[in-house]
Design an enzyme around this catalytic site. Sequence first.
Site, PDB file in Angstrom:
ATOM      1  N   TYR A 154       0.592   8.828   7.137  1.00  0.00           N
ATOM      2  CA  TYR A 154       0.478   8.111   5.944  1.00  0.00           C
ATOM      3  C   TYR A 154       0.160   8.961   4.889  1.00  0.00           C
ATOM      4  O   TYR A 154       0.729   8.674   3.607  1.00  0.00           O
ATOM      5  CB  TYR A 154      -0.378   6.781   6.162  1.00  0.00           C
ATOM      6  CG  TYR A 154      -0.059   5.833   4.991  1.00  0.00           C
ATOM      7  CD1 TYR A 154       0.940   4.916   5.086  1.00  0.00           C
ATOM      8  CD2 TYR A 154      -1.241   5.861   3.957  1.00  0.00           C
ATOM      9  CE1 TYR A 154       0.925   3.840   4.157  1.00  0.00           C
ATOM     10  CE2 TYR A 154      -1.146   4.677   3.201  1.00  0.00           C
ATOM     11  CZ  TYR A 154       0.032   3.739   2.953  1.00  0.00           C
ATOM     12  OH  TYR A 154       0.094   2.782   2.218  1.00  0.00           O
ATOM     13  N   LYS A 158       2.533   9.704   1.650  1.00  0.00           N
ATOM     14  CA  LYS A 158       2.187   9.223   0.192  1.00  0.00           C
ATOM     15  C   LYS A 158       1.947  10.335  -0.729  1.00  0.00           C
ATOM     16  O   LYS A 158       2.394  10.286  -2.169  1.00  0.00           O
ATOM     17  CB  LYS A 158       1.158   8.360   0.442  1.00  0.00           C
ATOM     18  CG  LYS A 158       1.125   6.917   0.925  1.00  0.00           C
ATOM     19  CD  LYS A 158       2.391   6.406   0.402  1.00  0.00           C
ATOM     20  CE  LYS A 158       2.693   4.756   1.099  1.00  0.00           C
ATOM     21  NZ  LYS A 158       3.708   4.304   0.346  1.00  0.00           N
TER      22      LYS A 158
HETATM   23  P1  NAP Z   1       3.266  -4.878   3.951  1.00  0.00           P
HETATM   24  O1  NAP Z   1       2.593  -6.456   3.570  1.00  0.00           O
HETATM   25  O2  NAP Z   1       2.964  -4.608   5.244  1.00  0.00           O
HETATM   26  O3  NAP Z   1       4.928  -5.299   3.757  1.00  0.00           O
HETATM   27  C1  NAP Z   1       5.728  -4.504   4.027  1.00  0.00           C
HETATM   28  C2  NAP Z   1       7.208  -4.770   3.715  1.00  0.00           C
HETATM   29  O4  NAP Z   1       8.122  -3.683   4.021  1.00  0.00           O
HETATM   30  C3  NAP Z   1       7.477  -5.575   5.190  1.00  0.00           C
HETATM   31  O5  NAP Z   1       8.096  -6.733   4.582  1.00  0.00           O
HETATM   32  C4  NAP Z   1       8.076  -5.206   6.034  1.00  0.00           C
HETATM   33  O6  NAP Z   1       9.088  -5.710   6.872  1.00  0.00           O
HETATM   34  C5  NAP Z   1       8.706  -4.065   5.165  1.00  0.00           C
HETATM   35  N1  NAP Z   1       9.636  -3.090   5.790  1.00  0.00           N
HETATM   36  C6  NAP Z   1       8.795  -2.262   6.908  1.00  0.00           C
HETATM   37  N2  NAP Z   1       9.530  -1.262   7.420  1.00  0.00           N
HETATM   38  C7  NAP Z   1      10.704  -1.417   6.699  1.00  0.00           C
HETATM   39  C8  NAP Z   1      12.005  -0.873   6.801  1.00  0.00           C
HETATM   40  N3  NAP Z   1      12.381   0.155   7.524  1.00  0.00           N
HETATM   41  N4  NAP Z   1      13.139  -1.362   5.978  1.00  0.00           N
HETATM   42  C9  NAP Z   1      13.046  -2.396   4.951  1.00  0.00           C
HETATM   43  N5  NAP Z   1      11.793  -3.006   4.983  1.00  0.00           N
HETATM   44  C10 NAP Z   1      10.696  -2.625   5.885  1.00  0.00           C
HETATM   45  O7  NAP Z   1       2.893  -3.970   3.180  1.00  0.00           O
HETATM   46  P2  NAP Z   1       2.099  -3.938   1.642  1.00  0.00           P
HETATM   47  O8  NAP Z   1       0.382  -3.779   1.882  1.00  0.00           O
HETATM   48  O9  NAP Z   1       2.739  -4.789   0.719  1.00  0.00           O
HETATM   49  O10 NAP Z   1       2.608  -2.585   1.279  1.00  0.00           O
HETATM   50  C11 NAP Z   1       3.600  -2.264   0.520  1.00  0.00           C
HETATM   51  C12 NAP Z   1       3.871  -0.897  -0.289  1.00  0.00           C
HETATM   52  O11 NAP Z   1       2.593  -0.696  -0.751  1.00  0.00           O
HETATM   53  C13 NAP Z   1       3.895   0.127   1.124  1.00  0.00           C
HETATM   54  O12 NAP Z   1       4.637   1.380   0.850  1.00  0.00           O
HETATM   55  C14 NAP Z   1       2.445   0.503   1.196  1.00  0.00           C
HETATM   56  O13 NAP Z   1       2.165   2.076   1.821  1.00  0.00           O
HETATM   57  C15 NAP Z   1       2.004   0.705   0.002  1.00  0.00           C
HETATM   58  N6  NAP Z   1       0.599   0.476  -0.254  1.00  0.00           N
HETATM   59  C16 NAP Z   1      -0.173  -0.493   0.049  1.00  0.00           C
HETATM   60  C17 NAP Z   1      -1.563  -0.528   0.031  1.00  0.00           C
HETATM   61  C18 NAP Z   1      -2.401  -1.856   0.399  1.00  0.00           C
HETATM   62  O14 NAP Z   1      -3.634  -1.681   0.108  1.00  0.00           O
HETATM   63  N7  NAP Z   1      -1.763  -2.762   0.779  1.00  0.00           N
HETATM   64  C19 NAP Z   1      -2.335   0.567  -0.681  1.00  0.00           C
HETATM   65  C20 NAP Z   1      -1.398   1.787  -1.008  1.00  0.00           C
HETATM   66  C21 NAP Z   1      -0.164   1.587  -0.985  1.00  0.00           C
HETATM   67  P3  NAP Z   1       8.633  -6.495   8.204  1.00  0.00           P
HETATM   68  O15 NAP Z   1       7.806  -7.455   7.640  1.00  0.00           O
HETATM   69  O16 NAP Z   1       9.905  -6.745   8.721  1.00  0.00           O
HETATM   70  O17 NAP Z   1       7.842  -5.449   8.974  1.00  0.00           O
END
Ligand code: NAP
Length: 255
Positions: A154, A158
């Site tokens: 990851y 990133k």
């Molecule tokens: P999340 O709640 O897990 O949501 C991720 C979404 O992406 C889900 O709806 C998932 O669908 C979808 N997804 C996964 N694989 C996919 C694919 N191959 N094609 C299309 N859609 C796909 O994650 P989040 O926390 O909102 O994170 C969103 C972004 O922010 C990510 O890139 C993550 O790395 C980044 N981020 C998050 C955090 C944090 O603390 N939360 C911090 C830094 C960066 P399914 O439900 O079907 O799996």
Amino acid sequence: MATSEQRVALVTGAARGIGAAVARRLASDGAAVGVLDLEESNCGATVDAITSAGGQALALGADVSNADQITAAVDRLAKEFGSVDILVNNAGVTRDNLLFKMTEQDWDTVIAVHLKGAFLTTKAAQKHMVARKYGKIVSLSSISALGNRGQANYSAVKAGLQGFTRTLAIELGPFGINVNAVAPGFIVTDMTDDTARRVGVTPEQLQQAAAEATPVRRVGYPEDIANAIAFLTSDESSFITGQVLYVDGGRKMAS
Ligand code: NAP
């Protein structure tokens, strides 16, 4: 059909979490939004939230790491709403483990969704932007780009997205396209709840620990990221490109 003044945005991974908040925010700021996730049927809640507030949204199902699927979805959005002006590369997964326990599949899955996914989605979207000499692209990086135990895959993607962002800013700037990244700190979503379970604590315990390690003494919420992306995809940020904006309550400095 969108009006000529209305921007059209595509947000990947918008069924829940950060992507859903970004989709709702861009819609409330006036954009028509393509709400894309793996399954079109999972996009209903985000689309309903937008349309019931008077906005315009289209549910799109595609795996961002599948070239045929993502290209068809981007082209469908352009056909139905008239253009693709804003792209938010947000879809993501984690497959955390210490390196010696990380499988090849864990590595490949994370590389495919984040890096290949951003590559394919951006490639499909930029042709619509270049044609209109206008575009805003934001990709989701993370404070994990700076290194995080258990996240070799990851943190690599990133950090990779930061280089991707800087390079596309150079290539696409002459076509009126701004390319930036947002690097969140700890944001409360299903992703961080899953991390808590994996390390054997409750989501609340993990959130408390994260808040204590953060200078502003709180965790982040999806709306914190949506606020930053709303700015970076607005015309007020048109002289900002190739940047990585850390939206982390100061966590990067404190680590
Ligand atoms: P999340 O709640 O897990 O949501 C991720 C979404 O992406 C889900 O709806 C998932 O669908 C979808 N997804 C996964 N694989 C996919 C694919 N191959 N094609 C299309 N859609 C796909 O994650 P989040 O926390 O909102 O994170 C969103 C972004 O922010 C990510 O890139 C993550 O790395 C980044 N981020 C998050 C955090 C944090 O603390 N939360 C911090 C830094 C960066 P399914 O439900 O079907 O799996």
